[in-house]
Write a protein that holds these residues in place. Structure first.
Motif, short mmCIF file in Angstrom:
data_model
loop_
_atom_site.label_atom_id
_atom_site.label_comp_id
_atom_site.label_asym_id
_atom_site.label_seq_id
_atom_site.Cartn_x
_atom_site.Cartn_y
_atom_site.Cartn_z
N ILE A 83 0.89 -1.17 0.00
CA ILE A 83 0.00 0.00 0.00
C ILE A 83 0.93 1.22 0.00
O ILE A 83 1.64 1.45 0.98
N PRO A 84 0.97 1.98 -1.13
CA PRO A 84 2.02 3.01 -1.25
C PRO A 84 2.01 4.02 -0.11
O PRO A 84 3.07 4.49 0.32
N ALA A 90 5.58 1.41 7.49
CA ALA A 90 5.39 0.28 8.41
C ALA A 90 6.62 -0.65 8.35
O ALA A 90 7.13 -1.09 9.39
N ARG A 91 7.09 -0.90 7.16
CA ARG A 91 8.24 -1.80 6.99
C ARG A 91 9.51 -1.21 7.62
O ARG A 91 10.27 -1.90 8.29
N GLN A 92 9.68 0.09 7.38
CA GLN A 92 10.87 0.77 7.92
C GLN A 92 10.92 0.68 9.45
O GLN A 92 11.96 0.39 10.03
N TYR A 93 9.77 0.93 10.10
CA TYR A 93 9.74 0.85 11.57
C TYR A 93 10.00 -0.57 12.06
O TYR A 93 10.68 -0.78 13.05
N SER A 94 9.47 -1.55 11.33
CA SER A 94 9.66 -2.95 11.73
C SER A 94 11.15 -3.30 11.63
O SER A 94 11.72 -3.91 12.54
N GLU A 95 11.76 -2.90 10.51
CA GLU A 95 13.18 -3.26 10.29
C GLU A 95 14.08 -2.56 11.30
O GLU A 95 14.98 -3.17 11.87
N MET A 110 4.22 -8.52 -0.66
CA MET A 110 3.03 -8.95 -1.40
C MET A 110 3.10 -8.57 -2.88
O MET A 110 2.55 -9.27 -3.74
N THR A 111 3.79 -7.48 -3.19
CA THR A 111 3.90 -7.08 -4.60
C THR A 111 4.58 -8.19 -5.42
O THR A 111 4.15 -8.49 -6.53
N ASP A 112 5.61 -8.82 -4.83
CA ASP A 112 6.31 -9.91 -5.53
C ASP A 112 5.40 -11.10 -5.79
O ASP A 112 5.66 -11.90 -6.68
N ALA A 219 1.21 4.69 10.70
CA ALA A 219 0.94 4.77 9.26
C ALA A 219 -0.43 4.16 9.05
O ALA A 219 -0.54 3.00 8.67
N PRO A 220 -1.51 4.92 9.36
CA PRO A 220 -2.84 4.34 9.26
C PRO A 220 -3.14 3.87 7.84
O PRO A 220 -2.71 4.50 6.86
N CYS A 221 -3.84 2.77 7.73
CA CYS A 221 -4.16 2.23 6.42
C CYS A 221 -5.16 3.17 5.74
O CYS A 221 -6.19 3.50 6.30
N PRO A 222 -4.86 3.62 4.51
CA PRO A 222 -5.77 4.55 3.83
C PRO A 222 -7.08 3.89 3.42
O PRO A 222 -8.03 4.59 3.05
#
Ligand code: AMP
Ligand code: FES
Ligand code: ZN
Length: 297
Positions: A83-84, A90-95, A110-112, A219-222
């Motif tokens: 989700i752009p 979200a990924r950045q905070y997790s990493e 999921m894009t892959d 980063a709320p889901c739009p």
């Protein structure tokens, strides 16, 4: 306002628990709520390999931090939903979190897999949140089973659990009510699932992050503005204001006395078979996610 435990000035008041705490006593209090949840529902022990579903938000980071602090063997799984507006954050905070606390993190993009929620939303008529939930549950389980994790832990908190309970009571949704609870035992190709934060409210997990110095993402889901749970969450927050402690009593009462009323009449389980494409347990030939993938290709 003084700390209920050690009498130095308190930094947080918790009317629901009729208490106030300084920083150290709050962290101890939160830890005890997690330990209590784990013990009273036999969620996991130190021999388990635990896969924590890490979204990068406050709940899953507080959960990972707490389980790591308690010495459990944990790894993280982050699903990059594609989700752009929200997924990169979200990924950045997790990493960043997993790097800092030396927690191995697995990321599924999921894009892959041709399952980015941006594309799924364009093609599928069903509400996107329910498709997204199904995709996440599928990968949490599949990844755990294929990589020998004995338990999957998610960061669902008391507000998540009580709003879901109230929403399902309002619909008298028997199947959901029967499945609701902080533990789902392992069965027939499904890993055991646990929610060790179910005794902490959203405010309490946010506080845990703040006082433990955990940097969490917002980063709320739009796409999720139409979900019905927030309505019930807000109703319950208002109720909690008037009657502190109401939420946990509602949930505990359901687990102790209500839930057994929703057990299926016959204990015949629905027969499940491995999906013809991916091997995931399903009651039809092809599982929901493989059907979704064929729609997408
Ligand atoms: P939610 O359904 O967004 O309230 O999230 C509930 C829990 O599911 C979180 O606390 C996480 O443990 C997990 N979760 C949600 N989204 C993700 C994600 N994209 N990747 C990994 N875990 C997630
Ligand atoms: Fe899945 Fe919003 S996070 S639809
Ligand atoms: Zn399948």
């Amino acid at each position: 306002m003084k700390c209920t435990r050690c009498k130095i000035p308190a930094v947080v008041a918790l009317p629901s628990h009729n208490a106030a705490f300084c920083k150290d006593c709050y962290l101890l209090f939160a830890q005890r709520l997690v330990e209590r949840a784990i013990k009273e529902h036999q969620m996991c022990d130190h021999a388990d390999r635990i896969l924590v579903a890490i979204s990068g938000g406050k709940d899953s980071l507080a959960l990972s931090w707490q389980l790591k602090t308690l010495g459990y063997d944990i790894s993280g799984l982050h699903i990059d939903l594609g989700i752009p507006e929200s997924s990169p954050i979200a990924r950045q905070y997790s990493e960043r979190f997993c790097d800092k606390y030396e927690i191995p993190l697995h990321v599924l993009q999921m894009t892959d897999l041709h399952l980015s929620m941006k594309e799924v939303k364009k093609r599928v008529k069903r509400p996107i949140c329910s498709v997204c939930g199904q995709v996440k549950r599928y990968f949490f389980n599949k990844f755990a089973v294929e990589n020998q994790f004995s338990v999957v832990a998610t960061g669902h908190n008391l507000d998540d659990e009580t709003s879901r309970l109230l929403a399902n009571v309002m619909r008298w949704d028997m199947d959901y009510l029967h499945d609701l609870g902080p533990v789902m035992p392992a069965k027939k190709g499904f890993a055991k699932k646990i929610k060790p934060l179910f005794r902490l409210s959203e405010f309490e997990t946010a506080n845990l992050c703040f006082l433990a110095g955990i940097d969490y993402g917002y980063a709320p889901c739009p796409y999720s503005s139409k979900a019905s749970f927030p309505v019930y969450k807000n109703l319950l927050l208002d109720l909690e204001d008037i009657q502190p402690g109401r939420k946990i009593h509602f949930y505990d009462g359901f687990l102790k006395r209500g839930r057994k009323g929703f057990m299926p009449m016959d204990d015949e389980d629905i027969t499940v078979h491995p999906c013809v494409e991916c091997g995931y347990p399903t009651s039809t030939g092809q599982c929901g996610v493989c059907r979704l993938r064929s729609t997408m290709s």
